[in-house]
Design a protein around this motif. Structure first.
Motif, PDB file in Angstrom:
ATOM      1  N   SER A 134      17.394  -3.361  62.148  1.00  0.00           N
ATOM      2  CA  SER A 134      17.340  -2.934  60.746  1.00  0.00           C
ATOM      3  C   SER A 134      18.103  -3.902  59.852  1.00  0.00           C
ATOM      4  O   SER A 134      18.999  -4.622  60.312  1.00  0.00           O
ATOM      5  CB  SER A 134      17.874  -1.514  60.602  1.00  0.00           C
ATOM      6  N   HIS A 165       9.445   7.031  57.361  1.00  0.00           N
ATOM      7  CA  HIS A 165      10.005   5.877  58.068  1.00  0.00           C
ATOM      8  C   HIS A 165       8.875   4.960  58.546  1.00  0.00           C
ATOM      9  O   HIS A 165       7.782   5.447  58.859  1.00  0.00           O
ATOM     10  CB  HIS A 165      10.820   6.322  59.291  1.00  0.00           C
ATOM     11  N   PHE A 177      12.450  -0.039  60.392  1.00  0.00           N
ATOM     12  CA  PHE A 177      13.001  -0.484  61.678  1.00  0.00           C
ATOM     13  C   PHE A 177      12.005  -1.447  62.318  1.00  0.00           C
ATOM     14  O   PHE A 177      10.802  -1.316  62.114  1.00  0.00           O
ATOM     15  CB  PHE A 177      13.217   0.711  62.617  1.00  0.00           C
ATOM     16  N   THR A 178      12.529  -2.379  63.093  1.00  0.00           N
ATOM     17  CA  THR A 178      11.616  -3.283  63.792  1.00  0.00           C
ATOM     18  C   THR A 178      11.931  -3.283  65.289  1.00  0.00           C
ATOM     19  O   THR A 178      13.065  -3.053  65.693  1.00  0.00           O
ATOM     20  CB  THR A 178      11.740  -4.744  63.295  1.00  0.00           C
ATOM     21  N   VAL A 236       3.945   3.697  62.514  1.00  0.00           N
ATOM     22  CA  VAL A 236       4.216   2.550  63.372  1.00  0.00           C
ATOM     23  C   VAL A 236       3.138   1.514  63.054  1.00  0.00           C
ATOM     24  O   VAL A 236       1.949   1.836  63.113  1.00  0.00           O
ATOM     25  CB  VAL A 236       4.133   2.957  64.864  1.00  0.00           C
ATOM     26  N   ILE A 283       8.107   1.835  61.373  1.00  0.00           N
ATOM     27  CA  ILE A 283       8.556   0.992  62.488  1.00  0.00           C
ATOM     28  C   ILE A 283       7.611  -0.205  62.576  1.00  0.00           C
ATOM     29  O   ILE A 283       6.401  -0.030  62.796  1.00  0.00           O
ATOM     30  CB  ILE A 283       8.581   1.777  63.815  1.00  0.00           C
ATOM     31  N   ALA A 324       6.741   2.711  70.981  1.00  0.00           N
ATOM     32  CA  ALA A 324       7.388   3.417  69.870  1.00  0.00           C
ATOM     33  C   ALA A 324       6.832   4.836  69.762  1.00  0.00           C
ATOM     34  O   ALA A 324       7.582   5.814  69.654  1.00  0.00           O
ATOM     35  CB  ALA A 324       7.163   2.647  68.570  1.00  0.00           C
ATOM     36  N   ILE A 341      16.428   3.312  67.711  1.00  0.00           N
ATOM     37  CA  ILE A 341      15.742   3.892  66.540  1.00  0.00           C
ATOM     38  C   ILE A 341      15.699   5.421  66.643  1.00  0.00           C
ATOM     39  O   ILE A 341      15.985   6.137  65.672  1.00  0.00           O
ATOM     40  CB  ILE A 341      14.321   3.283  66.407  1.00  0.00           C
TER      41      ILE A 341
END
Ligand code: NAP
Length: 510
Positions: free
Chosen positions: A386, A138, A394-395, A17, A140, A27, A418
């Motif tokens: 996305s 991943h 991902f944001t 993150v 974020i 998150a 997410i």
């Protein structure tokens, strides 16, 4: 299924993150709640809290009621006021980090400078300013948008002989008592700063380019008995939150996105104008403070102290254009040099600009550059989360993600989206997750199709100078009520994503 080679080894983390503000904290909490524990939160600053870590200017406070400006699952009973001061938000961030045991995951003083996706290994490599690289299945992006202070493009700024300070980087060694001070800007930060410093300074000149709509702030201290009720009575916090959410929803998303259906702006403008009439004595000053654009075109402010500051003998409102900064002070277009000791830049942040979302280069599949994608295709992201071509990325606050309500609602909704996606990837043993171009295009078209009822496109916004509008004239806010955003985060079609797996499953696959 992609024909890529098996990953040589798992990445350092399942999820990285980027950002240790409330987005990053929310998150990390959401990930840990579903058992995704191999996470790192990278934060550029030397503390958590994001905006509330960096913004410590006098008077800083939240302008959404605190009952809404907090996580739904971590509601506090001890806010000192309806609108908590900034220091309490910073303390709340620290509290959440401890309560959800995030401290071991957070790496402070770690500024990410770039991220690139490895099409073979199905992971991201993040570079940091101190030369480290960190890999993650991943990523974020939780960097927010109001993070990079924007100095004004005024010639001579570097020549000023006195002290210059930006509101977002306040210098607490700066003693304004007895000083001649200039404040450039009249946005939300200035609205809070000006009445806080006015009683201390010898003279304050406020340089206003565009007046801000200022509404009364229904603020008050939270009396001890009320806090006891909130602490002890079951459901009390939820009841207050429900009322607060309804108020926020009406004043921001509904007013802005349904301007064609629910004409709240006209009533709000009348309220703001009567607030101005009641609070400012001099008609000439009132005239200068009167906005000439529709309320909602840019972020309105809420304050009971800002406007009366202009009644003070030691405060002047200057509306002549600034021509340049000289070593002595601020020179305006009428030739006057306003001599000052301190220059305060309340000039805001880079917002919908290339290089800010996020503030580091993101290189996706096949070398695609995120900024270039947006420059060529306009800002867009599926559900604000996305972007096709940027797998496993991902944001929280992507284009068309935020609808104007509390950021905390945004964070919880985006993380629901997410987490659903990551959990599905886990069940599929997928190492690569990517939104389809069709789903992204569909969402973008839907957002644009709702424009006709938004205040940004119905109202008269041409003179507002609003950072809501990007270079294409788009306003990348989610045109929807919060409940719809919540519903969609829980119910979007998982087939809107493509889930792939490297030829041999990676050990650290999510
Ligand atoms: P802002 O809203 O972007 O305001 C910047 C101000 O500086 C504007 O008045 C702008 O004038 C002026 N300005 C910029 N460049 C200038 C120049 N070259 N010459 C003269 N004036 C210039 O920034 P902000 O006040 O820091 O607020 C940013 C956002 O942060 C807010 O919209 C809000 O979302 C958030 N915020 C929230 C809180 C809270 O309570 N939760 C508090 C503070 C900030 P123009 O209007 O003419 O461009």
């Amino acid at each position: 299924m992609h024909d890529s080679a098996p990953p040589a080894a798992g990445p350092d983390h399942e999820v990285v993150v980027v950002g240790g503000g409330f987005s990053g904290i929310g998150a990390a909490i959401a990930l840990k709640r579903v058992g995704i524990d191999d996470i790192a939160v990278l934060e550029a600053g030397d503390g958590v809290g994001g905006a509330w870590h960096w913004n410590t200017y006098p008077g800083v406070a939240v302008d959404i009621p605190s009952f809404s400006y907090q996580f739904s699952y971590a509601q506090q009973a001890d806010w000192s006021r309806v609108y908590a001061p900034g220091g309490e938000l910073k303390a709340y961030a620290e509290h959440c980090v401890d309560r959800y045991d995030l401290r071991p995951h957070v790496r402070l003083n770690t500024r990410v400078t770039g991220a690139r996706f490895d099409d073979e290994q199905h992971h991201w490599t993040l570079d940091t300013a101190d030369g480290d690289t960190i890999t993650a299945r991943h990523v974020i992006g939780a960097t927010g948008v109001l993070t990079q202070p924007k100095p004004p493009a005024i010639p001579g700024l570097e020549d000023f002989a006195g002290r210059t300070v930006h509101t977002a980087r306040w210098d607490h060694d700066l003693d304004l008592r007895g000083k001649r001070v200039a404040v450039i800007g009249t946005g939300a930060s200035a609205v809070q700063l000006i009445p806080s410093i006015a009683p201390d300074v010898e003279h304050l000149t406020v340089f206003q380019r565009t007046p801000i709509w200022c509404l009364p702030k229904p603020d008050a201290p939270l009396a001890a008995p009320l806090r006891t009720v909130l602490r002890r009575v079951p459901g009390a916090r939820w009841a207050l939150r429900a009322a607060s959410q309804a108020y926020v929803e009406l004043t921001f998303p509904i007013a802005a996105h349904f301007a064609g259906i629910v004409p709240l702006a006209a009533g709000s403008e009348r309220l703001a104008l009567s607030h101005l009439r009641r609070q400012v004595r001099d008609p000439a000053v009132r005239e200068k403070l009167t906005p000439r654009y529709s309320l909602g075109c840019k972020r309105p402010s809420f304050s009971n102290e800002y406007l009366p500051a202009f009644n003070r003998a030691n405060v002047a409102l200057e509306t002549s254009a600034i021509e340049r900064i000289t070593p002595e002070g601020v020179q305006t277009s009428d030739g006057t040099v306003h001599a000052v000791d301190v220059l305060v830049l309340a000039t805001g942040f880079k917002v919908f600009e290339a290089g800010n979302m996020p503030p580091f280069a993101v290189t996706g599949s096949g070398g695609a550059d995120l900024d270039a994608f947006w420059t060529e295709n306009r800002f867009q992201a599926y559900e604000g989360v996305s972007v096709p071509g940027f797998p496993n990325f991902f944001t929280i606050l992507g284009p068309y993600g935020y609808n104007g309500a509390s950021y905390f609602t945004l964070i919880e909704n985006q993380m629901r989206h997410i987490v659903r996606c990551l959990q599905h990837a886990r069940t599929r043993d997928a190492t690569r997750v990517e939104v389809t171009p069709e789903a992204n295009a569909r969402y973008f078209a839907q957002m644009l199709g709702r424009r006709h009822r938004q205040v940004f496109f119905r109202g008269s916004c041409s003179t507002a100078n609003s950072y809501y509008f990007d270079v294409n004239g788009d306003v990348p806010f989610r045109a929807s009520p919060t409940l719809e955003a919540a519903w969609r985060s829980a119910r979007y079609d998982l087939d809107d994503y493509r889930f792939d797996r490297a030829a041999v499953p990676a050990t650290a696959a999510v």
